[in-house]
Design an enzyme around this catalytic site. Structure first.
Site, PDB file in Angstrom:
ATOM      1  N   HIS A  72      34.225  82.946 -13.938  1.00 16.90           N
ATOM      2  CA  HIS A  72      35.434  82.490 -12.993  1.00 16.90           C
ATOM      3  C   HIS A  72      36.504  83.597 -12.671  1.00 16.90           C
ATOM      4  CE1 HIS A  72      34.873  77.830 -13.373  1.00 16.90           C
ATOM      5  NE2 HIS A  72      33.675  78.352 -12.954  1.00 16.90           N
ATOM      6  N   PRO A 295      45.744  70.005 -22.569  1.00 18.19           N
ATOM      7  CA  PRO A 295      44.618  70.688 -22.260  1.00 18.19           C
ATOM      8  C   PRO A 295      44.706  71.199 -20.697  1.00 18.19           C
ATOM      9  CG  PRO A 295      44.211  68.198 -22.175  1.00 18.19           C
ATOM     10  CD  PRO A 295      45.336  68.377 -22.635  1.00 18.19           C
ATOM     11  N   LYS A 299      43.718  75.858 -23.014  1.00 13.99           N
ATOM     12  CA  LYS A 299      44.187  76.864 -24.041  1.00 13.99           C
ATOM     13  C   LYS A 299      43.892  76.656 -25.514  1.00 13.99           C
ATOM     14  CE  LYS A 299      45.932  79.872 -21.220  1.00 13.99           C
ATOM     15  NZ  LYS A 299      44.972  80.799 -20.841  1.00 13.99           N
ATOM     16  N   TYR A 387      47.070  82.478 -17.397  1.00 20.09           N
ATOM     17  CA  TYR A 387      45.650  81.505 -17.366  1.00 20.09           C
ATOM     18  C   TYR A 387      44.497  82.342 -17.863  1.00 20.09           C
ATOM     19  CZ  TYR A 387      42.154  78.065 -16.059  1.00 20.09           C
ATOM     20  OH  TYR A 387      41.254  77.300 -16.031  1.00 20.09           O
TER      21      TYR A 387
HETATM   22  P1  RFL Z   1      38.942  70.954 -34.456  1.00 19.77           P
HETATM   23  O1  RFL Z   1      37.873  71.140 -33.586  1.00 19.77           O
HETATM   24  O2  RFL Z   1      39.457  69.640 -34.558  1.00 19.77           O
HETATM   25  O3  RFL Z   1      37.951  71.098 -35.904  1.00 19.77           O
HETATM   26  C1  RFL Z   1      38.393  70.722 -37.011  1.00 19.77           C
HETATM   27  C2  RFL Z   1      37.374  70.386 -38.155  1.00 19.77           C
HETATM   28  O4  RFL Z   1      37.720  69.999 -39.413  1.00 19.77           O
HETATM   29  C3  RFL Z   1      37.221  68.716 -39.845  1.00 19.77           C
HETATM   30  N1  RFL Z   1      38.375  68.014 -40.696  1.00 19.77           N
HETATM   31  C4  RFL Z   1      38.158  68.208 -41.934  1.00 19.77           C
HETATM   32  N2  RFL Z   1      37.321  68.999 -42.890  1.00 19.77           N
HETATM   33  C5  RFL Z   1      37.430  68.737 -44.246  1.00 19.77           C
HETATM   34  N3  RFL Z   1      38.531  67.933 -44.656  1.00 19.77           N
HETATM   35  C6  RFL Z   1      39.151  67.236 -43.978  1.00 19.77           C
HETATM   36  N4  RFL Z   1      40.342  66.448 -44.549  1.00 19.77           N
HETATM   37  C7  RFL Z   1      39.190  67.117 -42.581  1.00 19.77           C
HETATM   38  N5  RFL Z   1      39.836  66.908 -41.587  1.00 19.77           N
HETATM   39  C8  RFL Z   1      39.429  67.470 -40.445  1.00 19.77           C
HETATM   40  C9  RFL Z   1      37.000  68.001 -38.521  1.00 19.77           C
HETATM   41  O5  RFL Z   1      35.821  66.971 -39.034  1.00 19.77           O
HETATM   42  C10 RFL Z   1      36.607  69.141 -37.511  1.00 19.77           C
HETATM   43  O6  RFL Z   1      35.483  69.489 -37.653  1.00 19.77           O
HETATM   44  O7  RFL Z   1      39.839  72.170 -34.485  1.00 19.77           O
HETATM   45  P2  RFL Z   1      39.720  73.822 -34.369  1.00 19.77           P
HETATM   46  O8  RFL Z   1      38.602  74.198 -35.111  1.00 19.77           O
HETATM   47  O9  RFL Z   1      41.103  74.210 -34.624  1.00 19.77           O
HETATM   48  O10 RFL Z   1      39.414  73.942 -32.762  1.00 19.77           O
HETATM   49  C11 RFL Z   1      40.399  73.388 -31.735  1.00 19.77           C
HETATM   50  C12 RFL Z   1      39.553  73.086 -30.237  1.00 19.77           C
HETATM   51  O11 RFL Z   1      38.591  72.076 -30.846  1.00 19.77           O
HETATM   52  C13 RFL Z   1      40.469  72.387 -29.598  1.00 19.77           C
HETATM   53  O12 RFL Z   1      41.702  73.049 -29.744  1.00 19.77           O
HETATM   54  C14 RFL Z   1      39.995  72.292 -28.095  1.00 19.77           C
HETATM   55  O13 RFL Z   1      38.919  71.394 -27.983  1.00 19.77           O
HETATM   56  C15 RFL Z   1      41.046  71.960 -26.993  1.00 19.77           C
HETATM   57  N6  RFL Z   1      40.520  71.756 -25.871  1.00 19.77           N
HETATM   58  C16 RFL Z   1      40.538  72.731 -24.923  1.00 19.77           C
HETATM   59  N7  RFL Z   1      40.554  74.046 -25.390  1.00 19.77           N
HETATM   60  C17 RFL Z   1      40.254  75.147 -24.577  1.00 19.77           C
HETATM   61  O14 RFL Z   1      40.506  76.296 -24.941  1.00 19.77           O
HETATM   62  N8  RFL Z   1      39.865  75.008 -23.333  1.00 19.77           N
HETATM   63  C18 RFL Z   1      39.797  73.870 -22.718  1.00 19.77           C
HETATM   64  O15 RFL Z   1      39.262  73.837 -21.488  1.00 19.77           O
HETATM   65  C19 RFL Z   1      39.955  72.613 -23.459  1.00 19.77           C
HETATM   66  N9  RFL Z   1      39.639  71.469 -23.018  1.00 19.77           N
HETATM   67  C20 RFL Z   1      40.408  70.374 -25.090  1.00 19.77           C
HETATM   68  C21 RFL Z   1      39.961  70.419 -23.749  1.00 19.77           C
HETATM   69  C22 RFL Z   1      40.685  69.351 -26.055  1.00 19.77           C
HETATM   70  C23 RFL Z   1      40.314  68.173 -25.489  1.00 19.77           C
HETATM   71  N10 RFL Z   1      40.536  67.076 -26.391  1.00 19.77           N
HETATM   72  C24 RFL Z   1      39.633  65.756 -26.498  1.00 19.77           C
HETATM   73  C25 RFL Z   1      41.406  66.752 -27.361  1.00 19.77           C
HETATM   74  C26 RFL Z   1      39.717  69.015 -23.248  1.00 19.77           C
HETATM   75  C27 RFL Z   1      40.054  67.745 -23.970  1.00 19.77           C
HETATM   76  C28 RFL Z   1      39.681  66.619 -23.387  1.00 19.77           C
HETATM   77  C1  PHB Z   2      37.051  71.312 -19.242  1.00 11.26           C
HETATM   78  O1  PHB Z   2      36.747  70.276 -20.045  1.00 11.26           O
HETATM   79  O2  PHB Z   2      35.987  71.629 -18.645  1.00 11.26           O
HETATM   80  C2  PHB Z   2      38.410  71.717 -18.887  1.00 11.26           C
HETATM   81  C3  PHB Z   2      39.254  71.229 -19.730  1.00 11.26           C
HETATM   82  C4  PHB Z   2      40.793  71.573 -19.271  1.00 11.26           C
HETATM   83  C5  PHB Z   2      40.927  72.602 -18.568  1.00 11.26           C
HETATM   84  C6  PHB Z   2      39.989  73.054 -17.945  1.00 11.26           C
HETATM   85  C7  PHB Z   2      38.842  72.677 -18.109  1.00 11.26           C
HETATM   86  O3  PHB Z   2      42.056  72.889 -18.452  1.00 11.26           O
END
Ligand code: RFL
Ligand code: PHB
Length: 395
Positions: A72, A295, A299, A387
Site C-alpha cells: 500500500h 486499532p 499499530k 502511519y
Molecule cells: P496476543 O495476540 O494477544 O497474544 C498473546 C498470547 O498469549 C496467550 N496467553 C497466555 N498464554 C499463557 N498463559 C497465560 N496466562 C496467557 N494469557 C494469554 C494468548 O492466548 C495469546 O495467544 O498478543 P501479542 O502477541 O502481543 O500480539 C499483539 C497483537 O495481537 C495485537 O496488538 C493486534 O492484533 C492489534 N490490532 C492491529 N495491530 C496492527 O498492527 N495492525 C492492525 O491493523 C490491527 N488491527 C488489532 C486490529 C486488534 C484488533 N482487536 C480485535 C483487538 C484490529 C482489531 C479489531
Molecule cells: C484491518 O483489520 O484490516 C485493519 C485494522 C485497523 C486498521 C487498518 C486495517 O487501522
C-alpha cells in the site's frame, strides 16, 4: 525442565521472539494457554509496517508474505462527503505499508515453529511465575494434561497479551499503568467479496461515526464501523451493517462497495494502555502484555514486532555476546517508541471518531483538521511518517 528463556504466549510476539532466539541458537520454550487452532482462528490486524515485514524476512518466515502481501503506497481519508488520498511513498521518501493479515503472519510463524522442532506447550492452564527477582533461575509453573509442570529459566518473556499473567506478576509498587478507554467500539465484518479499495485503506470520518474499508486479499474484505459498546453482534444483521457502512463513506466509495454474507462479525473495545517498566528482575514484557493502542492507526501488531526486535537483540546479546547493555536499556528504549505510537493512535482515533459529548462543534473541528491535513504538506508528512511506522532504535 530447564531452559534459557521461557516465553509466555504464542501470539505473534511470542512466536516471533521464539523464531529470533531459535535462529541465534538460544534455548527456549513457549507456553501458551490456548490450543494452536484457537490461536490461529483469531481475526485481528491487517496492516504491516515495513519494519515488521523486514523482521519477518530476517527470521526466515517471509516467503509467502513476499508472494501474497499487497503493498500500500497510499492511504485514504474520507470525510464531509469526499475522500483524499495521501501518497505514503512520496511523503516518506519511498516507504509503504503492506496488507497481510495477522492470521497469515501467525500461520507462517507456526509453520516455521513446527519445522524448527523447539518445544511449544499449548493448552497450559494455571500458568504462574515465581522467583523473578532472586539470584537463581525463574520458575514457570503450569498444568498440562492434568499434570503440574515446572520450567526453570534464566529469563521469562511475557508475550501473553493484555489479559495475560506476566504483567500481573510484577509487584504493584513497581508497575505504573496509564489507561484511556474510549466510549465506543468497532464492529468488524469479514466477507469474501472484492475490496472497494485494494491499494489504500479508507479511514472514514462522518457525523454518523467512524468507518474503515480494509482487506485481506483481492477476494476478501475487512470492514469496520464504530458502534456503542452496549451493542451486541446479534443487533447487527448483515443488511444493517452494509447500509450503515455505505452511509458513512463518500458516495463514490459507497457505490463501489460489493456486499455479501459475513464470514465473521465481532465487536472490539478501543483502549489506550501502557504499563511501565517493561522489565522487572528476570521478567520482560513485550507486545499487548505491556501496551494496547486503539486499532485506528494499525499499530498493535507492529508495536509487538518492534518490542520483539529489541528484546530478541537484548537476549541474544546476553547469551551469545555476553553483553548486558541491551537487557539494561530494553524497557526505556522500547517505551520511547511505544509512547510516540500511543500518541499517534490516540490522535488518529480522536480525529476520526464521533464522540458522544462533542456533537456538532466537535464534528466541525475534526473536518477543519482533516481539511488542514489535505492542504498542508507539513501536516500530511507528519501523518504519513507516523502511519508507515517510526524507526526502531537499536539497543
Ligand atoms: P496476543 O495476540 O494477544 O497474544 C498473546 C498470547 O498469549 C496467550 N496467553 C497466555 N498464554 C499463557 N498463559 C497465560 N496466562 C496467557 N494469557 C494469554 C494468548 O492466548 C495469546 O495467544 O498478543 P501479542 O502477541 O502481543 O500480539 C499483539 C497483537 O495481537 C495485537 O496488538 C493486534 O492484533 C492489534 N490490532 C492491529 N495491530 C496492527 O498492527 N495492525 C492492525 O491493523 C490491527 N488491527 C488489532 C486490529 C486488534 C484488533 N482487536 C480485535 C483487538 C484490529 C482489531 C479489531
Ligand atoms: C484491518 O483489520 O484490516 C485493519 C485494522 C485497523 C486498521 C487498518 C486495517 O487501522
Amino acid at each position: 525442565m530447564r531452559t534459557q528463556v521461557a516465553i509466555i504466549g504464542a501470539g505473534p510476539a511470542g512466536l516471533m521472539l521464539g523464531q529470533m532466539l531459535h535462529r541465534a541458537g538460544v534455548d527456549h520454550v513457549i507456553v501458551e494457554r490456548q490450543s494452536a487452532d484457537y490461536v490461529m482462528s483469531r481475526i485481528r490486524a491487517g496492516i504491516l509496517e515495513q519494519t515488521t515485514v523486514d523482521l519477518l524476512h530476517e527470521v526466515g518466515v517471509g516467503a509467502r508474505l513476499a508472494q501474497e502481501a499487497l503493498p500500500h503506497d497510499e492511504l485514504t481519508l474520507a470525510f464531509a462527503g469526499t475522500k483524499h488520498t495521501f501518497s505514503l511513498h512520496q511523503l516518506t521518501g519511498g516507504k509503504r505499508v503492506w496488507a497481510y493479515g495477522q492470521t497469515e503472519v501467525t500461520k507462517d510463524l507456526m509453520d516455521a515453529r513446527a519445522a524448527c522442532g523447539r518445544p511449544t506447550v499449548y493448552e497450559a492452564t494455571d500458568v504462574s511465575l515465581h522467583d523473578l527477582d532472586g539470584d537463581g533461575p525463574a520458575t514457570v509453573r503450569y498444568t498440562h494434561q492434568g499434570v503440574t509442570q515446572e520450567l526453570q529459566a534464566d529469563f521469562v518473556a511475557g508475550c501473553d497479551g493484555f489479559h495475560g499473567v506476566a504483567r500481573k506478576s510484577m509487584p504493584s509498587g513497581v508497575l505504573k499503568e496509564f489507561e484511556k478507554v474510549y466510549p465506543f467500539g468497532w464492529l468488524g465484518v469479514l466477507a469474501d467479496v472484492p475490496p472497494v479499495s485494494p491499494h489504500a485503506i479508507i479511514y472514514g470520518n462522518s457525523a454518523l461515526g467512524f468507518s474503515l474499508c480494509s482487506l485481506r486479499s483481492m477476494t476478501r474484505s475487512r470492514y469496520y464501523v464504530q458502534c456503542p459498546m452496549s451493542d451486541r453482534v446479534e443487533d447487527w444483521s448483515d443488511a444493517r451493517f452494509w447500509a450503515e457502512l455505505k452511509a458513512r463513506v463518500d458516495p463514490h466509495t459507497a457505490e463501489g462497495i460489493v456486499t455479501g454474507p459475513s464470514i465473521e462479525k465481532s465487536i472490539a473495545p478501543l483502549r489506550s494502555f501502557v504499563a511501565e517498566p517493561m522489565r522487572w528482575g528476570k521478567l520482560f514484557l513485550a507486545g499487548d502484555a505491556a501496551h494496547i493502542v486503539p486499532p485506528t492507526g494499525a499499530k498493535g501488531l507492529n508495536l509487538a514486532a518492534s518490542d520483539v526486535r529489541m528484546l530478541g537483540q537484548a537476549l541474544i546479546s546476553h547469551f551469545v555476546d555476553k553483553s548486558d547493555a541491551g537487557i539494561k536499556h530494553y524497557s526505556a528504549i522500547a517505551l520511547r517508541r511505544i509512547w510516540r505510537t500511543e500518541r499517534f493512535s490516540w490522535w488518529l482515533t480522536s480525529l476520526m471518531h464521533k464522540f458522544p459529548d462533542t456533537e456538532g462543534f466537535g464534528q466541525r473541528v475534526q473536518e477543519a483538521e482533516l481539511d488542514y491535513l489535505v492542504n498542508s504538506p507539513a501536516a500530511a508528512t507528519t501523518l504519513a511518517e507516523n502511519y508507515v511506522g517510526l524507526p526502531i532504535e537499536s539497543l
